[in-house]
Design a protein around this motif. Structure first.
Motif, PDB file in Angstrom:
ATOM      1  N   PHE A   1       0.821  -1.220   0.000  1.00 37.38           N
ATOM      2  CA  PHE A   1       0.000   0.000   0.000  1.00 37.38           C
ATOM      3  C   PHE A   1       0.859   1.275   0.000  1.00 37.38           C
ATOM      4  CE2 PHE A   1      -2.413   2.666   3.317  1.00 37.38           C
ATOM      5  CZ  PHE A   1      -3.022   3.449   2.353  1.00 37.38           C
ATOM      6  N   ILE A   2       1.705   1.429   0.986  1.00 34.98           N
ATOM      7  CA  ILE A   2       2.496   2.668   1.071  1.00 34.98           C
ATOM      8  C   ILE A   2       3.492   2.716  -0.085  1.00 34.98           C
ATOM      9  CG2 ILE A   2       4.178   3.932   2.482  1.00 34.98           C
ATOM     10  CD1 ILE A   2       2.590   2.886   4.959  1.00 34.98           C
TER      11      ILE A   2
ATOM     12  N   ASP B   1       9.972  -7.579  -2.658  1.00 36.48           N
ATOM     13  CA  ASP B   1       8.669  -7.888  -2.046  1.00 36.48           C
ATOM     14  C   ASP B   1       8.337  -9.345  -2.352  1.00 36.48           C
ATOM     15  OD1 ASP B   1       6.004  -5.781  -1.337  1.00 36.48           O
ATOM     16  OD2 ASP B   1       5.687  -7.943  -1.591  1.00 36.48           O
TER      17      ASP B   1
ATOM     18  N   HIS C   1      -1.786  -9.470  -1.418  1.00 36.09           N
ATOM     19  CA  HIS C   1      -1.898  -9.405  -2.875  1.00 36.09           C
ATOM     20  C   HIS C   1      -2.831 -10.460  -3.454  1.00 36.09           C
ATOM     21  CE1 HIS C   1       1.339  -6.408  -3.111  1.00 36.09           C
ATOM     22  NE2 HIS C   1       1.875  -7.067  -2.115  1.00 36.09           N
TER      23      HIS C   1
ATOM     24  N   LEU D   1       9.956  -1.073   4.394  1.00 33.01           N
ATOM     25  CA  LEU D   1       8.505  -1.131   4.610  1.00 33.01           C
ATOM     26  C   LEU D   1       8.029  -2.556   4.889  1.00 33.01           C
ATOM     27  CD1 LEU D   1       7.160   1.015   1.579  1.00 33.01           C
ATOM     28  CD2 LEU D   1       7.767   1.836   3.847  1.00 33.01           C
TER      29      LEU D   1
ATOM     30  N   TYR E   1       2.731  -7.026  17.546  1.00 33.48           N
ATOM     31  CA  TYR E   1       3.082  -6.171  16.401  1.00 33.48           C
ATOM     32  C   TYR E   1       3.881  -4.961  16.874  1.00 33.48           C
ATOM     33  CZ  TYR E   1       2.447  -2.594  12.773  1.00 33.48           C
ATOM     34  OH  TYR E   1       2.673  -1.595  11.854  1.00 33.48           O
TER      35      TYR E   1
ATOM     36  N   LYS F   1       7.764  -3.735  16.015  1.00 30.32           N
ATOM     37  CA  LYS F   1       8.105  -2.448  15.381  1.00 30.32           C
ATOM     38  C   LYS F   1       9.135  -1.716  16.247  1.00 30.32           C
ATOM     39  CE  LYS F   1       6.669  -1.392  11.943  1.00 30.32           C
ATOM     40  NZ  LYS F   1       7.085  -1.866  10.595  1.00 30.32           N
TER      41      LYS F   1
HETATM   42  N1  LIG Z   1      -0.696   1.257   6.841  1.00 28.05           N
HETATM   43  C1  LIG Z   1      -0.609   1.726   8.070  1.00 28.05           C
HETATM   44  O1  LIG Z   1      -1.605   2.231   8.640  1.00 28.05           O
HETATM   45  C2  LIG Z   1       0.697   1.694   8.810  1.00 28.05           C
HETATM   46  C3  LIG Z   1       0.771   2.327  10.059  1.00 28.05           C
HETATM   47  C4  LIG Z   1       1.961   2.276  10.767  1.00 28.05           C
HETATM   48  C5  LIG Z   1       3.062   1.632  10.223  1.00 28.05           C
HETATM   49  N2  LIG Z   1       2.954   1.024   9.017  1.00 28.05           N
HETATM   50  C6  LIG Z   1       4.141   0.316   8.502  1.00 28.05           C
HETATM   51  O2  LIG Z   1       4.360   0.679   7.146  1.00 28.05           O
HETATM   52  C7  LIG Z   1       4.919  -0.426   6.441  1.00 28.05           C
HETATM   53  C8  LIG Z   1       4.157  -0.666   5.150  1.00 28.05           C
HETATM   54  O3  LIG Z   1       2.803  -0.856   5.456  1.00 28.05           O
HETATM   55  P1  LIG Z   1       1.684  -0.995   4.343  1.00 28.05           P
HETATM   56  O4  LIG Z   1       0.462  -0.389   4.917  1.00 28.05           O
HETATM   57  O5  LIG Z   1       2.198  -0.536   3.031  1.00 28.05           O
HETATM   58  O6  LIG Z   1       1.502  -2.571   4.366  1.00 28.05           O
HETATM   59  P2  LIG Z   1       1.194  -3.596   3.172  1.00 28.05           P
HETATM   60  O7  LIG Z   1       0.854  -4.866   3.855  1.00 28.05           O
HETATM   61  O8  LIG Z   1       0.261  -3.025   2.176  1.00 28.05           O
HETATM   62  O9  LIG Z   1       2.619  -3.731   2.469  1.00 28.05           O
HETATM   63  C9  LIG Z   1       3.642  -4.518   3.007  1.00 28.05           C
HETATM   64  C10 LIG Z   1       4.344  -5.186   1.852  1.00 28.05           C
HETATM   65  O10 LIG Z   1       5.372  -5.999   2.415  1.00 28.05           O
HETATM   66  C11 LIG Z   1       5.384  -7.211   1.699  1.00 28.05           C
HETATM   67  N3  LIG Z   1       5.973  -8.243   2.559  1.00 28.05           N
HETATM   68  C12 LIG Z   1       5.402  -8.885   3.611  1.00 28.05           C
HETATM   69  N4  LIG Z   1       6.253  -9.791   4.112  1.00 28.05           N
HETATM   70  C13 LIG Z   1       7.377  -9.711   3.345  1.00 28.05           C
HETATM   71  C14 LIG Z   1       8.607 -10.418   3.353  1.00 28.05           C
HETATM   72  N5  LIG Z   1       8.849 -11.399   4.232  1.00 28.05           N
HETATM   73  N6  LIG Z   1       9.541 -10.102   2.422  1.00 28.05           N
HETATM   74  C15 LIG Z   1       9.314  -9.119   1.509  1.00 28.05           C
HETATM   75  N7  LIG Z   1       8.147  -8.426   1.450  1.00 28.05           N
HETATM   76  C16 LIG Z   1       7.199  -8.729   2.362  1.00 28.05           C
HETATM   77  C17 LIG Z   1       3.940  -7.508   1.347  1.00 28.05           C
HETATM   78  O11 LIG Z   1       3.830  -8.379   0.221  1.00 28.05           O
HETATM   79  C18 LIG Z   1       3.432  -6.104   1.028  1.00 28.05           C
HETATM   80  O12 LIG Z   1       3.558  -5.812  -0.354  1.00 28.05           O
HETATM   81  C19 LIG Z   1       4.915  -1.608   7.413  1.00 28.05           C
HETATM   82  O13 LIG Z   1       6.209  -1.729   7.959  1.00 28.05           O
HETATM   83  C20 LIG Z   1       3.953  -1.189   8.498  1.00 28.05           C
HETATM   84  O14 LIG Z   1       4.297  -1.758   9.755  1.00 28.05           O
HETATM   85  C21 LIG Z   1       1.803   1.039   8.282  1.00 28.05           C
END
Ligand SMILES: NC(=O)c1ccc[n+]([C@@H]2O[C@H](COP(=O)([O-])OP(=O)(O)OC[C@H]3O[C@@H](n4cnc5c(N)ncnc54)[C@H](O)[C@@H]3O)[C@@H](O)[C@H]2O)c1
Length: 377
Positions: A12-13, A32, A39, A80, A188, A192
């Motif tokens: 997402f991000i 990724d 996905h 990420l 979680y 972090k």
């Molecule tokens: N979305 C939020 O509200 C939020 C808030 C605080 C922190 N975060 C942090 O931001 C980061 C990204 O979050 P997001 O919302 O984009 O999440 P997301 O789940 O959409 O994206 C995470 C990506 O990481 C990939 N991934 C998972 N395990 C993996 C692995 N073992 N090896 C390689 N890739 C892997 C997934 O396929 C996915 O594409 C994370 O670290 C999350 O903890 C997000």
């Protein structure tokens, strides 16, 4: 600094950040593993990646040979990749530690022992590390800050939602600052925080610049509609489209700081473009408290429907009650002020949801998993 590795960049991000980096002249590689929880089962990289000059590597951050190959000649890393569900983390404990904490340790081990000349590492950390965050007794400037411990399962079972002072009066939440007390309330959150510590200690010792961005509740276009474990707006959007009611935990007055994903991408870009690494922790949010009932109503109205909201009194162990960031450092250190209002962000999100196939509603199944493990009441 030109060549940037974005782990988890297909998520997402990453879907907002990677194009922004490419448009700003960075050479982006994404690592990724296309996690099926995010996905689905397609195992194809998301189609947006092919529209940009972005190199995609499918693989896991838990795999040393993969990390060794993608880290060659990298100038900067934006980390990420993570497992991101608070509730799920309470029973998938080993997996959360492996993907979040252990993989971060592995990445730093490779950088250290292979002498990779990385100049800057930025981490997507989370507001969850604060646990309940900061409160005051009275709504006055002079009132001293209090950091209540995480809520106990028996308090939640008695519907005692908000922390109280000794006289039994509800404490008042205030925006949490980066140097406030750390009190993770979920696995979680603890992973972090482990990521933060590993990166700060290692980067300080190796002289690598770093930045730890503590993201609040990120929402917007591209958030997985398949994942029932995180992303309240994505989860609720599916139910609104199906004309199902929205079940709200606790009394619905719990609050979150909802920040649009394009502002999160903008904050990362600012942290990367600064001459000097910030070498500090920075909250990324809006500084606004929004109740969950409010967000559910606004979302439904953005779909041009009448809200059907049911406040259930149910709860999840590990959830926090209130959350809002103090964003003084975001403005002063990164010179970044969030640009997207909640109204505008919600409109962009709903316009995007309309372009997506209607996914399966997996919320009841995800909640049942928590109930089976006594993590939801
Ligand atoms: N979305 C939020 O509200 C939020 C808030 C605080 C922190 N975060 C942090 O931001 C980061 C990204 O979050 P997001 O919302 O984009 O999440 P997301 O789940 O959409 O994206 C995470 C990506 O990481 C990939 N991934 C998972 N395990 C993996 C692995 N073992 N090896 C390689 N890739 C892997 C997934 O396929 C996915 O594409 C994370 O670290 C999350 O903890 C997000």
């Amino acid at each position: 600094m030109k060549k940037i590795l974005v782990t988890g960049g297909a998520g997402f991000i990453g879907s907002h950040l990677c194009p922004l980096l490419e448009q700003n002249g960075f050479k982006v590689t994404i690592l990724d593993n296309l996690s099926p929880q995010i996905h689905g089962d397609s195992q194809q990289p998301p189609s947006w990646i092919s529209k940009y000059n972005i190199h995609f590597v499918e693989g896991s951050v838990t795999d040393r040979p993969t990390l060794e190959s993608v880290l060659v000649n990298v100038d900067g890393i934006i980390h990420l990749a993570a497992e991101t569900g608070t509730g799920q983390s309470m029973y998938e404990i080993e997996k959360y530690n492996l993907v979040n904490s252990q993989a971060t340790a592995l990445m730093l081990d490779v950088i250290t022992n292979k002498k990779i000349p990385v100049k800057r590492i930025l981490l997507a950390s989370s507001r969850s590390v604060y646990g309940e965050g900061a409160y005051v007794r009275e709504a006055q400037e002079s009132s001293s800050r209090i950091f209540p411990r995480p809520r106990l399962p028996e308090e939640l079972a008695n519907h005692q939602w908000t922390a109280k002072d000794a006289s039994g009066k509800d404490l008042i939440p205030v925006p949490t600052r980066e140097d406030d007390k750390i009190q993770p309330a979920s696995i979680y959150a603890s992973t972090k925080y482990a990521q933060e510590d590993l990166i700060a200690i290692c980067c300080e010792s190796l002289g690598i610049g770093y930045g730890i961005l503590r993201l609040q509740n990120v929402y917007g276009e591209g958030q997985s509609l398949n994942n029932p474990y995180t992303g309240i707006l994505s989860i609720f959007s599916t139910r609104v489209r199906m004309d199902k009611h929205l079940p709200i935990f606790e009394d619905g007055l719990e609050t979150r700081d909802f920040v649009h994903v394009s502002d999160v991408a903008g904050a990362f870009l600012s942290a990367l473009k600064r001459g000097e690494a910030p070498n500090t922790i920075i909250n990324v949010g809006t500084g606004q408290f929004t109740t969950v009932v409010d967000i559910a109503e606004q979302l439904t109205r953005a779909f041009d429907k009448e809200p059907d909201i049911r406040v259930t009194g149910q709860y999840r162990v590990g959830d926090i009650r209130h959350n809002c960031a103090d964003i003084t450092r975001l403005k002063e250190v990164l010179n970044y002020t969030p640009k997207v209002s909640l109204e505008e962000g919600m409109k962009r999100f709903v316009d995007w949801v309309h372009t997506q196939p209607l996914p399966e509603d997996k919320l009841d199944k995800a909640n049942q998993e928590l109930k089976d493990k006594n993590l939801m009441g």
